[in-house]
Design an enzyme around this catalytic site. Structure first.
Site, PDB file in Angstrom:
ATOM      1  N   VAL A 103       0.854  -1.187   0.000  1.00 20.42           N
ATOM      2  CA  VAL A 103       0.000   0.000   0.000  1.00 20.42           C
ATOM      3  C   VAL A 103       0.889   1.236   0.000  1.00 20.42           C
ATOM      4  CG1 VAL A 103      -1.740   1.320   1.276  1.00 20.42           C
ATOM      5  CG2 VAL A 103      -1.865  -1.183   1.240  1.00 20.42           C
ATOM      6  N   ALA A 141       4.494   4.121   2.794  1.00 23.04           N
ATOM      7  CA  ALA A 141       4.047   2.882   2.163  1.00 23.04           C
ATOM      8  C   ALA A 141       4.283   1.745   3.145  1.00 23.04           C
ATOM      9  CB  ALA A 141       4.808   2.637   0.865  1.00 23.04           C
ATOM     10  N   LYS A 142       3.703   0.611   2.877  1.00 26.08           N
ATOM     11  CA  LYS A 142       3.953  -0.568   3.714  1.00 26.08           C
ATOM     12  C   LYS A 142       3.528  -1.796   2.926  1.00 26.08           C
ATOM     13  CE  LYS A 142       5.273  -1.551   8.034  1.00 26.08           C
ATOM     14  NZ  LYS A 142       6.190  -0.810   8.912  1.00 26.08           N
ATOM     15  N   GLY A 143       4.097  -2.931   3.295  1.00 28.18           N
ATOM     16  CA  GLY A 143       3.723  -4.168   2.622  1.00 28.18           C
ATOM     17  C   GLY A 143       3.666  -5.309   3.608  1.00 28.18           C
TER      18      GLY A 143
END
Ligand code: NAD
Length: 441
Positions: free
Chosen positions: A85, A130-132
């Site tokens: 995201v 962001a992050k995943g």
């Protein structure tokens, strides 16, 4: 092993049950994002004219859900759900870690990506957020399975990441080796080595000195600054720590070196206590060997729920989110909570702690040391010129102190919590960038 016996072998519990609802459709998983939205609502009255852009913060710019199929060692194929995201890129490329955990959900990744936007703006590094993550228990995978999972995930999200687009990093259950596989996979797909696509890499692959310790060092730095403001002597302080991994372990070590007594530590395996103070270097060795603090000989085992009421001056939650909630916030005896983890305190617990006069140093500044040194790593990769560790630590401490003291002043000025003050500074920066850029088309 024959194909038949391979098929009969049990598939690891790491794979979600067949027929289970995808997490993004499961209403019980809306928590972390809802918490973040509440935090934005609290700050909106302080944003002046920029509040006309506030919806920007309530909608992730881009959310990618990917299927990650891999062949397991037993010959079966397992599918995992992966996410990346990008919450906001107004101030620069997306930046944030990748988490491998069985409870990862889209809501959680959305919230973590948003908190990265806030954090990056709070310390003023030129990144968005962001992050995943992958919904998997990596402890149930072999090394080969973990590598295949990482590589396939990287290929799937390869359409949106890149050194100038979005730069992943380690988070819970991911480390330098996982970053090395991500960097290699991205580079193979691009046809050239791109060290700057991830940070938190091993030193021999363009990683930065000081990165592994950076988040814990940042936790320690803001803790010492805050202690100074409230007249708490760190060298005499009693400390308890939940989560003894990269963040909690390093923070505990630095506090212990400054003279603090680490009286209790909890991780996923249990809780250990020692009134005279645990020997932190020995506990770190124990964890390196046994992967948990449980069974540490030089400490007493106590019940996990006893942890929260251990008498202390400083509590560092450094495990997962939602750990400090309305059931335990009233029992906490610390004067100060330093949020090493992301989102460890629910909004109700935040209110309870504030009413009880417990100072909370919010995640969005307290654990920003990691991304700050990630930024240094990225800069070093671009220039192919590497700095020594003293220089990195000195720059880190300078940035963390300056950011924390600006937040402290904002909190005093508006008579708000440090969390709201951090959001005021960060949201103002993000929305100002948004306004300057304008809308396209
Ligand atoms: P890690 O995997 O190194 O360690 C996690 C720790 O939490 C382990 O000790 C584990 O046993 C413990 N834990 C897991 N589940 C638990 C439970 N149910 N109860 C008690 N303890 C539990 O992870 P990390 O890198 O130290 O990250 C910890 C937190 O800090 C996460 O919230 C992460 O998002 C945040 N964070 C990490 C970094 C970084 O640079 N690593 C940066 C910013 C924020």
């Amino acid at each position: 092993m024959s194909q038949a016996s391979r098929a009969a072998a049990p598939s690891p519990a790491a794979a979600p049950a067949p027929g289970a609802l995808p997490s993004y459709l499961d209403p019980s998983h809306l928590g972390p994002w809802g918490i973040y939205l509440q935090q934005v609502d609290r700050v909106t009255p302080y944003l002046g004219n920029l509040s006309r852009w506030v919806e920007t913060l309530k909608r992730p710019k881009r959310s990618l859900i990917v299927d990650v199929p891999i062949e397991l060692d037993n010959g079966t194929v397992a599918h995992f759900e992966g996410y990346r995201v990008q919450h906001n890129t107004s101030r620069g490329p997306g930046k944030g870690g990748v988490r491998f955990h069985q409870d990862v959900t889209l809501s959680e990744v959305m919230a973590l990506s948003a908190w990265m936007s806030i954090k990056n703006a709070a310390v003023n590094v030129p990144y968005g957020g962001a992050k995943g993550g992958i919904r998997v228990d990596p402890r149930l995978l072999s090394r080969g399975e973990l590598e295949r999972l990482t590589r396939r995930y990287t290929s799937e999200i390869g359409i949106i990441i890149g050194p100038n687009k979005d730069i992943p990093a380690p988070d819970v259950n991911t480390d330098g080796q996982v970053m090395a596989w991500m960097m290699d996979t991205y580079s193979m797909n691009q046809g050239s080595t791109a060290t700057g696509v991830v940070t938190g890499k091993p030193i021999d692959l363009g990683g930065s000195l000081g990165r592994v310790e950076a988040t814990g060092r940042g936790v320690f730095t803001v803790g010492v600054e805050a202690a100074r403001h409230i007249g708490l002597d760190v060298s005499q302080a009693r400390l308890i720590v939940q989560g003894f991994g990269n963040v909690g372990g390093v923070a505990a070590k630095l506090f212990a070196e400054a003279g603090a007594r680490v009286v209790a530590v909890q991780d996923h395996g249990g809780t250990v206590y020692r009134e005279a103070g645990l020997n932190v270097p020995e506990l770190l060795k124990h964890v390196a060997e046994h992967r948990t603090v449980a069974g540490f000989a030089d400490g007493e085992k106590i019940a996990d729920d006893q942890f929260w009421q251990v008498d202390c001056d400083i509590l560092i939650p450094a495990a997962l989110e939602g750990q400090i909630n309305k059931t335990n916030a009233g029992k906490i005896r610390a004067r100060m909570v330093i949020e090493g983890a992301n989102g460890p305190t629910t909004p109700e617990a935040d209110d309870i702690l504030q009413e009880r006069g417990v100072l909370v140093l919010p995640d969005v500044i307290a654990n920003a040391g990691g991304v700050t040194v990630s930024y240094f790593e990225w800069v070093q990769d671009f220039s192919s010129f590497f700095w020594d560790e003293d220089e990195i630590n000195a720059r880190l401490v300078r940035i963390m102190k300056a950011a924390f003291n600006a937040i402290w002043l904002t909190a005093q000025e508006h008579k708000v919590s440090l969390r709201t003050a951090t959001f005021i500074i960060a949201c103002t920066r993000i929305l100002h960038a948004r306004e300057l850029r304008g809308l396209y088309p």
